[in-house]
Write a protein that holds these residues in place. Sequence first.
Motif: not given
Length: 151
Positions: A1-26
């Motif tokens: 059984m998978l753990a429920p998706i919480t606001g905290r998980k969504v925040f860290f997932g989005m932060a990680a995705a944008f972190g990768v994008i910003i790092s590549v652009n820099l």
Amino acid sequence: MLAPITGRKVFFGMAAAFGVIISVNLFLAYSAVKTFPGLEVKNSYVASQHFDENRAAQEALGWSISAEVHQDELQLAITNAAGQPVEVADLTGTFGRATSVRDDQTPDFVFDGTMYRAPVTTAAGNWNLRFEAVARDGTMFQQRVVVLVER
């Protein structure tokens, strides 16, 4: 059984995705600035004011240009409208890669009666010769010549 998706998980997932994008652009921006060969002219507007008259004077010379590399020797042929070799009053240039200044060289041209020759160090690939020549009458001649080096 998978753990429920919480606001905290969504925040860290989005932060990680944008972190990768910003790092590549820099990284890409840093790489572009680091390898930029520099300005062609300090003020393009001022340079453009005399472009047509400089081009007309250069074309009036009737010169044809060819350049190639044979056994680490850059050979630059300047011929007039009649196909005769031209000996200029002054000749300077830069020979290097189109995308980087790392391999730039300043050839020491010597006129042998038919063409200009200069020793260079090359590898296979696309090279550019950017040169300025002054005709005997004082007319400035500028050109960029693509030189393909095969090994």
